[in-house]
Design a protein around this motif. Structure first.
Motif, PDB file in Angstrom:
ATOM      1  N   UNK A 397      17.691  44.119 -36.761  1.00 55.84           N
ATOM      2  CA  UNK A 397      18.784  44.978 -36.834  1.00 55.84           C
ATOM      3  C   UNK A 397      17.335  45.664 -38.056  1.00 55.84           C
ATOM      4  N   UNK A 398      16.299  45.034 -38.348  1.00 59.16           N
ATOM      5  CA  UNK A 398      15.135  45.705 -39.222  1.00 59.16           C
ATOM      6  C   UNK A 398      13.728  45.748 -38.685  1.00 59.16           C
ATOM      7  N   UNK A 399      13.678  44.570 -37.990  1.00 57.18           N
ATOM      8  CA  UNK A 399      12.603  44.821 -37.166  1.00 57.18           C
ATOM      9  C   UNK A 399      12.501  44.019 -35.631  1.00 57.18           C
ATOM     10  N   UNK A 400      11.982  44.008 -35.765  1.00 55.98           N
ATOM     11  CA  UNK A 400      10.852  43.458 -33.844  1.00 55.98           C
ATOM     12  C   UNK A 400      11.215  41.681 -33.737  1.00 55.98           C
ATOM     13  N   UNK A 401      12.324  41.222 -34.235  1.00 60.07           N
ATOM     14  CA  UNK A 401      11.581  40.047 -34.074  1.00 60.07           C
ATOM     15  C   UNK A 401      11.865  38.713 -33.515  1.00 60.07           C
ATOM     16  N   UNK A 402      12.476  38.710 -31.885  1.00 63.14           N
ATOM     17  CA  UNK A 402      11.418  38.235 -31.085  1.00 63.14           C
ATOM     18  C   UNK A 402      10.107  39.145 -30.751  1.00 63.14           C
ATOM     19  N   UNK A 403       9.596  39.876 -31.174  1.00 64.58           N
ATOM     20  CA  UNK A 403       8.120  39.426 -31.557  1.00 64.58           C
ATOM     21  C   UNK A 403       7.237  38.763 -31.660  1.00 64.58           C
ATOM     22  N   UNK A 405       7.152  34.654 -33.102  1.00 65.99           N
ATOM     23  CA  UNK A 405       7.206  33.515 -32.494  1.00 65.99           C
ATOM     24  C   UNK A 405       7.777  31.800 -33.377  1.00 65.99           C
ATOM     25  N   UNK A 406       7.217  32.364 -35.112  1.00 65.37           N
ATOM     26  CA  UNK A 406       7.523  31.852 -35.472  1.00 65.37           C
ATOM     27  C   UNK A 406       8.950  31.717 -35.931  1.00 65.37           C
ATOM     28  N   UNK A 407       8.957  32.623 -36.236  1.00 66.17           N
ATOM     29  CA  UNK A 407      11.064  32.899 -36.818  1.00 66.17           C
ATOM     30  C   UNK A 407      12.140  32.556 -35.959  1.00 66.17           C
ATOM     31  N   UNK A 408      11.549  33.060 -34.450  1.00 65.01           N
ATOM     32  CA  UNK A 408      12.146  33.137 -32.785  1.00 65.01           C
ATOM     33  C   UNK A 408      12.535  31.962 -32.854  1.00 65.01           C
ATOM     34  N   UNK A 409      11.820  30.576 -32.884  1.00 70.10           N
ATOM     35  CA  UNK A 409      11.207  29.340 -32.966  1.00 70.10           C
ATOM     36  C   UNK A 409      12.417  28.477 -34.444  1.00 70.10           C
ATOM     37  N   UNK A 410      12.458  29.596 -34.986  1.00 73.82           N
ATOM     38  CA  UNK A 410      12.914  28.374 -35.860  1.00 73.82           C
ATOM     39  C   UNK A 410      14.417  28.645 -35.239  1.00 73.82           C
ATOM     40  N   UNK A 411      14.880  30.294 -35.153  1.00 77.54           N
ATOM     41  CA  UNK A 411      15.989  30.395 -34.835  1.00 77.54           C
ATOM     42  C   UNK A 411      16.633  29.397 -33.912  1.00 77.54           C
ATOM     43  N   UNK A 412      16.042  29.403 -32.764  1.00 72.07           N
ATOM     44  CA  UNK A 412      16.279  28.307 -31.833  1.00 72.07           C
ATOM     45  C   UNK A 412      16.212  26.685 -31.929  1.00 72.07           C
ATOM     46  N   UNK A 413      15.614  26.550 -32.303  1.00 67.63           N
ATOM     47  CA  UNK A 413      15.844  25.363 -33.477  1.00 67.63           C
ATOM     48  C   UNK A 413      16.973  25.058 -34.090  1.00 67.63           C
ATOM     49  N   UNK A 414      17.207  25.816 -35.141  1.00 68.28           N
ATOM     50  CA  UNK A 414      19.201  25.712 -35.860  1.00 68.28           C
ATOM     51  C   UNK A 414      20.539  25.725 -34.747  1.00 68.28           C
ATOM     52  N   UNK A 415      19.909  26.877 -33.866  1.00 69.10           N
ATOM     53  CA  UNK A 415      21.408  26.062 -32.299  1.00 69.10           C
ATOM     54  C   UNK A 415      21.249  25.161 -32.282  1.00 69.10           C
ATOM     55  N   UNK A 416      20.405  24.528 -32.443  1.00 67.16           N
ATOM     56  CA  UNK A 416      20.149  23.035 -31.639  1.00 67.16           C
ATOM     57  C   UNK A 416      20.574  22.224 -32.515  1.00 67.16           C
ATOM     58  N   UNK A 417      20.871  22.569 -33.587  1.00 67.63           N
ATOM     59  CA  UNK A 417      20.652  21.684 -34.993  1.00 67.63           C
ATOM     60  C   UNK A 417      22.175  21.268 -34.696  1.00 67.63           C
ATOM     61  N   UNK A 418      22.682  22.975 -34.647  1.00 69.41           N
ATOM     62  CA  UNK A 418      24.121  22.592 -34.009  1.00 69.41           C
ATOM     63  C   UNK A 418      24.220  21.873 -32.920  1.00 69.41           C
ATOM     64  N   UNK A 419      24.217  22.276 -32.026  1.00 67.92           N
ATOM     65  CA  UNK A 419      24.756  21.795 -30.991  1.00 67.92           C
ATOM     66  C   UNK A 419      24.964  20.097 -31.050  1.00 67.92           C
ATOM     67  N   UNK A 420      23.519  19.507 -31.601  1.00 69.19           N
ATOM     68  CA  UNK A 420      23.310  18.147 -31.977  1.00 69.19           C
ATOM     69  C   UNK A 420      24.339  17.374 -33.113  1.00 69.19           C
ATOM     70  N   UNK A 421      24.454  18.717 -34.310  1.00 65.38           N
ATOM     71  CA  UNK A 421      25.582  18.261 -35.014  1.00 65.38           C
ATOM     72  C   UNK A 421      27.552  17.909 -34.251  1.00 65.38           C
ATOM     73  N   UNK A 422      28.004  18.796 -34.013  1.00 64.76           N
ATOM     74  CA  UNK A 422      28.678  19.152 -32.660  1.00 64.76           C
ATOM     75  C   UNK A 422      28.559  17.310 -31.492  1.00 64.76           C
ATOM     76  N   UNK A 423      27.601  17.195 -31.005  1.00 61.79           N
ATOM     77  CA  UNK A 423      28.214  15.605 -30.361  1.00 61.79           C
ATOM     78  C   UNK A 423      28.079  14.380 -31.151  1.00 61.79           C
ATOM     79  N   UNK A 424      27.060  14.347 -32.532  1.00 59.06           N
ATOM     80  CA  UNK A 424      27.636  13.543 -33.406  1.00 59.06           C
ATOM     81  C   UNK A 424      28.833  13.318 -33.937  1.00 59.06           C
ATOM     82  N   UNK A 425      29.142  14.440 -33.941  1.00 55.38           N
ATOM     83  CA  UNK A 425      30.855  14.592 -34.600  1.00 55.38           C
ATOM     84  C   UNK A 425      31.862  13.907 -33.724  1.00 55.38           C
TER      85      UNK A 425
END
Length: 464
Positions: A397-403, A405-425
């Protein structure tokens, strides 16, 4: 007795760590020379991850996860909607410059999707997942050290990080050091101070988690607390409201989920850190106070809000599919310092809903892992990932985040981390159910033996 330690084979975690180091250590403005598209080494590595994931899905001997996962479903829906938007908008007329940008944006999103899939499916254990998170924190610490040099010494290390085969990309026009209130706003190795500040806010809870986890396991935790302090200092050096707002949102989630003792310790450490920053950078705390106290008259906030009516008029021209991903760009169109507005214009309602849906899915899955697990470190990691993913929701809401790549990549990486944690559990719970299914017949056998007196009691009863 001699024991031979076999070397560990490279796996999905190894490839993701290589991506993270390319993303956070190399300057964001360095792209690979000789390509028709402007792609950084990290972006090429992300596309390589996608090829590896597809190949691994074709066989059953690599250990890559298959089967249902909410995170994988969300990224599939996200990718299909983006393809629909891209197909619809490029079937219409687009100027050549905007068409090229749409093609480039689609390639970048393909890399983000690939990264999330490999993190979700290609990491084999929680230990290897910790290895990836450690690489992320170390990369963020390096970026913060570069920011410290930029802020305190006016020395930009990225200017000397020239690597053969790499060239400066178009983001070279954006300086890594910007002045604000007689202070330097710095970006470290990232593309812009706002991106660096928001990314530091996302990495700070991860560094704290590694510190808490190491202490609970009786391991050395000092290194992670040092990383946390350096990343927190980098956040301050960005002199960004977005970073503070994001950290406040993440901190609220963490404080609600932490124990009272951890809350008190954290608040005390925060006060000590502010005192340290007061000595290290006089005037910095006052600048942050003025940023919020004078927000009503701040020109940057007025600039962010005055373009809402214009964005709505553009959105009304194509409310479902938008005008095309990446086609609304600076130097030709008015800049929207708001990712939600920008996505409404570029990708319509489909793009905004899919973007928010992926992040919300990551938050929900991470909190679900926290509820299911009995391991305190896993519970804390689930809470930490959920808190970190709140930051891009607020920052969009305060800047064009998807423009960026650094923060966008880490955001998608952390969503993937959530999926991996659910798989392990889920795997742990399946193992427990399997173990209990083997134990129940044995328990019934022992009960029968006790009741019959080792097989003799019933015979005596019959003879009597």
């Amino acid at each position: 007795m001699n024991t031979t330690v076999l070397p560990r084979r490279a796996d999905g975690a190894t490839l993701v760590c290589l991506f993270v180091l390319l993303l956070l250590i190399l300057p964001a403005r360095l792209a690979v020379a000789g390509l028709p598209l402007s792609l950084t080494p990290a972006e090429i590595m992300a596309l390589t991850l996608g090829v590896v994931w597809v190949c691994a899905q074709m066989v059953s001997t690599t250990g890559v996860a298959k089967g249902g996962n909410p995170v994988r479903t969300s990224i599939f829906v996200y990718g299909m909607l983006l393809l629909a938007v891209y197909g619809y908008t490029t079937s219409l007329y687009l100027p050549s410059d905007e068409l090229n940008l749409a093609d480039h944006t689609l390639v970048l999103y393909l890399g983000y999707v690939s990264l999330m899939l490999v993190v979700c499916d290609g990491i084999g254990s929680r230990e290897r997942l910790d290895f990836v998170l450690k690489a992320v924190v170390i990369g963020g610490t390096f970026a913060a050290i570069v920011a410290l040099l930029q802020f305190r010494l006016d020395f930009d290390l990225t200017e000397y990080m020239k690597i053969p085969g790499l060239r400066h990309s178009s983001v070279e026009e954006v300086p890594t050091v910007i002045s604000r209130s007689d202070l330097r706003r710095v970006a470290g190795t990232l593309g812009h101070p706002i991106e660096f500040g928001a990314l530091s806010a996302m990495l700070l809870p991860l560094a704290a988690h590694l510190g808490f986890q190491a202490r609970s396991r009786g391991q050395a935790a000092t290194r992670w607390w040092i990383c946390a302090v350096i990343i927190a200092a980098g956040l301050m050096f960005s002199v960004s409201r977005t970073a503070v707002l994001g950290l406040a949102g993440a901190g609220l989630i963490l404080l609600l989920g932490w124990s009272n003792r951890r809350r008190i310790v954290t608040l005390g450490a925060f006060v000590v850190f502010l005192g340290f920053m007061k000595v290290l950078a006089p005037g910095l705390i006052g600048t942050f106070y003025n940023l919020f106290a004078g927000a009503g008259d701040d020109s940057s906030i007025m600039y962010r809000t005055h373009d809402y009516p214009f964005a709505m008029r553009e959105f009304a021209k194509s409310p479902i599919f938008g005008r095309g991903p990446g086609t609304w760009y600076p130097f030709k169109h008015q800049v929207f310092d708001n990712q939600y507005l920008l996505s409404l214009v570029e990708t319509g309602l489909l793009g905004v809903l899919s973007f928010v849906g992926v992040i919300v899915c990551g938050i929900v899955v991470a909190l679900r892992v926290r509820r299911l697990s009995t391991d305190p470190n896993v519970r804390n990691l689930g809470l930490t990932v959920a808190a970190c993913l709140v930051i891009p929701l607020l920052g969009a809401a305060t800047f064009d985040l998807l423009s960026f790549p650094g923060i966008t990549s880490v955001m998608f990486l952390l969503v993937g981390v959530a999926g991996a944690l659910l798989r392990f559990e889920r795997a742990d719970q399946a193992d427990k159910r399997l173990l209990s299914s083997f134990q129940e017949p044995a328990d019934r056998s022992r009960s029968l033996i006790v009741l019959t007196g080792n097989g003799q009691g019933s015979a005596r009863s019959g003879s009597s």
